[in-house]
Each structure stands twice: as C-alpha cells, then as structure tokens.
Design a protein around this motif. Sequence first.
Motif, PDB file in Angstrom:
ATOM      1  N   ASN A 274      43.960  39.290  19.895  1.00  0.00           N
ATOM      2  CA  ASN A 274      43.065  39.615  20.999  1.00  0.00           C
ATOM      3  C   ASN A 274      43.500  40.849  21.768  1.00  0.00           C
ATOM      4  O   ASN A 274      42.958  41.153  22.825  1.00  0.00           O
ATOM      5  CB  ASN A 274      42.964  38.436  21.965  1.00  0.00           C
ATOM      6  N   GLY A 275      44.488  41.576  21.258  1.00  0.00           N
ATOM      7  CA  GLY A 275      44.932  42.782  21.930  1.00  0.00           C
ATOM      8  C   GLY A 275      46.089  42.509  22.865  1.00  0.00           C
ATOM      9  O   GLY A 275      46.548  41.368  23.025  1.00  0.00           O
ATOM     10  N   GLU A 277      48.540  41.719  25.977  1.00  0.00           N
ATOM     11  CA  GLU A 277      48.459  40.800  27.106  1.00  0.00           C
ATOM     12  C   GLU A 277      49.551  41.185  28.122  1.00  0.00           C
ATOM     13  O   GLU A 277      50.658  40.651  28.087  1.00  0.00           O
ATOM     14  CB  GLU A 277      48.632  39.353  26.642  1.00  0.00           C
ATOM     15  N   TRP A 282      48.276  41.776  34.818  1.00  0.00           N
ATOM     16  CA  TRP A 282      47.264  40.781  35.144  1.00  0.00           C
ATOM     17  C   TRP A 282      47.552  40.126  36.493  1.00  0.00           C
ATOM     18  O   TRP A 282      46.645  39.948  37.316  1.00  0.00           O
ATOM     19  CB  TRP A 282      47.209  39.720  34.055  1.00  0.00           C
ATOM     20  N   PRO A 301      37.297  45.494  34.335  1.00  0.00           N
ATOM     21  CA  PRO A 301      37.863  45.506  32.976  1.00  0.00           C
ATOM     22  C   PRO A 301      39.107  44.643  32.809  1.00  0.00           C
ATOM     23  O   PRO A 301      39.236  43.934  31.795  1.00  0.00           O
ATOM     24  CB  PRO A 301      38.178  46.984  32.742  1.00  0.00           C
ATOM     25  N   VAL A 302      40.024  44.677  33.770  1.00  0.00           N
ATOM     26  CA  VAL A 302      41.243  43.876  33.635  1.00  0.00           C
ATOM     27  C   VAL A 302      40.920  42.395  33.781  1.00  0.00           C
ATOM     28  O   VAL A 302      41.452  41.545  33.053  1.00  0.00           O
ATOM     29  CB  VAL A 302      42.296  44.321  34.663  1.00  0.00           C
ATOM     30  N   GLN A 305      39.421  41.193  30.582  1.00  0.00           N
ATOM     31  CA  GLN A 305      40.456  41.026  29.558  1.00  0.00           C
ATOM     32  C   GLN A 305      41.191  39.709  29.761  1.00  0.00           C
ATOM     33  O   GLN A 305      41.421  38.951  28.797  1.00  0.00           O
ATOM     34  CB  GLN A 305      41.433  42.193  29.632  1.00  0.00           C
ATOM     35  N   THR A 308      38.794  36.656  28.893  1.00  0.00           N
ATOM     36  CA  THR A 308      38.604  36.482  27.456  1.00  0.00           C
ATOM     37  C   THR A 308      39.855  35.932  26.796  1.00  0.00           C
ATOM     38  O   THR A 308      39.793  35.017  25.959  1.00  0.00           O
ATOM     39  CB  THR A 308      38.210  37.818  26.811  1.00  0.00           C
ATOM     40  N   SER A 309      41.009  36.466  27.174  1.00  0.00           N
ATOM     41  CA  SER A 309      42.262  36.022  26.560  1.00  0.00           C
ATOM     42  C   SER A 309      42.579  34.584  26.930  1.00  0.00           C
ATOM     43  O   SER A 309      42.901  33.759  26.069  1.00  0.00           O
ATOM     44  CB  SER A 309      43.399  36.950  26.983  1.00  0.00           C
TER      45      SER A 309
END
Length: 620
Positions: A274-275, A277, A282, A301-302, A305, A308-309
């Motif tokens: 998922n890219g 982390e 975060w 955007p953050v 991310q 989704t993660s």
Amino acid sequence: MPDPSVLSANCAPYPGGTTVCSAQVPSFDGSPLDVDVTLPMAGTGSRHPLIVLMHGFGNNKHEWQSTSDEADVADKYHWNSHWFAKHGYYVLTYTARGFKDNGPTASYQPATPAGTAPNCLPPGGSACLPSGTIRVKNKDVEIRDTQWLAALTARAFTDINRDQVAVSGGSYGGGESWLQAAEQAARPYWADFPELPRLRLQVAVPKYPWTDLAYSLLPNGHGPDLYSSSQGAPDTLGVGNPIGVAKTSYINGLYALGTTNGVFDEGSPGPQTNGPEPYTAWLNRMAAGEPYSAPGRVDDPVVGQLRTSFSGWHSAYYQPGWRIGKAAGREPAVYSISGWTDDLFPAVESFRMYNYLKSLDPRWPVAVAVGDLGHSRAQNPPAVWQAVNAQAWRFLQDHITGSHPQWTSVTSFPTVCGGNPTTAGQIFAPTPESLARGRLTVDYNGTAVLAPTAGASDPNGPAADAVAGVNPVPGGDGCRTSPGPVPPDGYSAVSAPLPAAQTFVGIGYAQAEYTAVPPLSTAVLAARVWDVKPDGTAVLVSRGVYRFDFNGYDATTGTVRVPLYGNHWAFPQGDRIRLDLVQVDQPTFRAPNPGVTSPLELSGTRLVLPVRETGETTVR
C-alpha cells in the motif's frame, strides 16, 4: 529460506517442566525475528496442535510465557505457554518486528534468551534495522511474519498437526488475531510462500482487540447503527464516514512506548503493497487537527493515505476475505474478548465483526465475551478472566480439530466498582443488541450553546481519562469519580431519582437536536454518563464522542446520536443519571481547532440506554 533446524537447535528446560527452544530467525524478507518455541510436555500424544501467542504493543515474546498454569491469575490464567504445552500444544511466541526484547517483566515468565543479530538494537529482539521496524500489523508485513514463522516451526517439528493451528493475543496481538483469521479466509499464505508447509488456521482468540484501527484510535460516532460504528462499510477502505477525534492520551502514550521499546517505520517502500507508511508524519498530521477534508468529502492527502492504510491493510473489518472465505467454505472460528470499560478498544470492536460475520452466515462460528476487561479503565477482575478463559478454552478445543458451523452467543459480565467482583450477573444473548430486553430513556429536555472551547476548563476531563485520570475508589481502576460540576460553558443535567433499579447493558447513546453555524467545517460533541449516588458521589459509567464534518458528511442542523462505549452496569433504585456534553474533553480526546469549529446550539437532550429489564421506562 533459513534452515528450519535453527528453531530446534537451542532448547533448554525451564521451571515448571517446560522446554523452550530459542532462536533468531530471518523472516520472509530477511529481517531477524526473536523466537521461542515451547514444546508440548511428555505424554500428550504423538501429533500436536500449534498455537501462536502474540504480545501487546511495546511488549515482547515473554508476555504469554509462564512457568505455571496460573501465571497472573487473571488474563494469563490457563492461557499461557505452560497451560498449552501441558495440553499437548506447541507454542510459538516471538517478539514482533520493530520491538526490543527487554526480558521478562513478571516472576512467572521464563528468562529465555533474546536474539542478538548485529543489526538489532540492544539489548536484542526484533528491532533490527533497516527493515525491522514497527508496521502496526500491516497485513503484508507482521501478518506474513507470523505465517512464515508458524510454517518454519511446522517444518522443524514434524509432529505438528498442520491442520490444527490457532492464534491468540491481546491488544496488538488481538488485532493481528482477527487479521490472521481474515487472511486465512481470504487467501492461504502458501500462495505467497509455496516452498513452506501448508498450515490450516482453525481458531483465533483475540483479546481486547481492534477490528477497525482508524475508528478505534479516532472514533467519529458515525455508522449505520451503534453496533457497527466505523470509518465505513466492509470492502470500502474506510471511506464513507469522516475521520474522527484522536484519542490523544492513548495515542501519545502508545507512540512514546513504541519509541522507547522499539522503532517505528517512517516510510519504507516495502514490503507492504500500500506504499510508504510514515508513522511520525501521520501522527503529526492528526495532531495538527482539522480540517481533515475539503467540500465534497475530499480527504487531505495525508489523511486519505492514513485512512486507506489503516482500513485496508490493518483492520479485519475491511478485508474481502470474509466473503471470499464464505464462498469457498473457509470460516475460521473466532472467540473475541472485549471490555466494556476499555477506553482504547471498546466493545464495538468485537460487536461489529460478530454482526458482520453473522450477516454472511448465521452459523459462522464466532462468539464474543465482554466484561470489565482489557485496557484502562478496566479493573480486570481475576474471577471474570478465569471464567472467560475457561469459555475460550472450551471453544478452542471444540474447533481446533476443524472449524465448523455453530450457533453462538454473546456473553456479558457486569462491571462492579471496587471490592472483589465475581461472575454473578453473567448473561448470554444471541446478538449484542439482545443482551437488553428494554430501554431506559432519560429526557433532560435541556438547551445549551457549546462554544468551540466548551469543556476546556472542565475538571471532569482529566479525572475521567483512562491514562491520566486518578481513581479515588480503592480496588478499581475503572471507577472514575467526578471531582465537581461541569463549568457553565458545557452542558450538564441530572435526572430525577430512578423509581426502580435498571441494568444498563449494551451501547446506548446521547441524543440532541443541534444547529451549527456555517460555514465552519467541524464540531465535536463528547458525552459522559455518570451514576450519581444518594450521597452525591458520581461514578463514570460510559462515554462517547461524535465528530461533525460539514464538508459533505453532516448537515448543519438535525438530530445527532452520540454512541457510547457501553457497559453492563446496575443502577440501583434512587440513583440519578447525569449527562455531560462538551466540545473539549481533554486529555482523552484532541480538542478541535477553534478557527474551524462551529458553536453548537443544542436542545431536546436525552439519554437512551438499553436495559435488561423489559419494557420502556422514561425518567426526567
């Protein structure tokens, strides 16, 4: 692939009659992991089940190890390496990726050696740079670590029955237990590791787990119903509801614990799919606060991310494997244990999964036990833990030879402040909702205007916090009491004395009509419920929070329901019930940013509690 014989090369006897083999083993990506395997005791047969016991956040492989069956006489009572070895199990325990092994923390834990590969942080363990970093149970990383080690263990010890595998763990290990069951249902691990033995996970026993990590750390109060409140619906990657209110005291405490006992990943490109982390980035973004989205539900955007993660890669509720498993006839048995008074991972974390799996198959073998258990504020009474562990053991033994369809239930134990709580008052029901037979409504009919800073000076915020709060009641961490009235900028109301005893059991909610001032983007409504005794002492019963997001999620006027964490709590006749409503409930929740936070005009306030007694009761 490492030589599996390394797992059986360094074995030694320990007090209590167990033999433990210790090794540091490269995982699937080469990152060293600190591993112990406790062997089944002599005379327990020729073929043996395997159970993996996974530790909590900041702990290590010793947490579930013991030199006796009794261990701590509570959570670990008859649920530890000694107990399982005595009953013929191989027991795999290991220090999760990214954490150090600081040695035993209790006298009953065996002092097995730590792995000390050159690239591991002292004093040893699984914090081994560059890839041995904390990934918070990403399904592509720690979930695969466990599957890899379990398969290597089965190759090293050929008398393991590969069709009889179980997982269990508390908190961090509880979240993984749910994810392991989801992964088993979805796609057997040997699709990724065809060179490894094929194991069949039959049973998972998560203790005080999460199933929606984003919701548990940042609850928003939204959802199709109180018992499945979440970031979104299954298979949606958490999209559907707004980001919630950060549990500041817990998040800050966990981050400090992780940096002390290990090292967080800060954006490695893999092995997760998922890219990157970046956990510190975060954390800093959530600490900066609102706005988290733009008009039209467009996530920052953050924030997007993270959402989704945390849903797609860290939370069992969002895994497509449950539906896939149902279609393929793979339904792992799950016995999930949650806490009414657990302010980190409340009971809804088990309830949402129970109801979801039962919607897929009414006979899915999933059961739930809930009581005054888990993280603070829970008291964790030994008698209740011993009863719950006995139930979990019977469930495990019933399904370890093959998970099978079963009518199951939800078990609830009451919360009793102080003294020595027993199992008296235990109840069973086919669903979480049906624990209650009736409803208690408290109509306060109050009005208030809550400014964005309402509650900032409230002494009840610090007093009620699970981490920082001080409990003045001897014998019970869960019994927070009110230090005094809510300041005038908040809302507080007390009911008339109850005409008869009422047993609150379930989640419940606070409700109000509200109007927010546009065009500000957010608002927060935090609720606390207190049992006011005849002498004036007020004991915290439950709490909850709702975050408004006016960028497409919430209207600026309407009716709001704030879901509570719930409880199983007896209100005696003559007690009164107090409801507090504020926007700022510190340090438990992060205060909203005043510059983007709307005042809330409230009216028609009420409290609705599911109760064990039949019928409808209304007090004012």
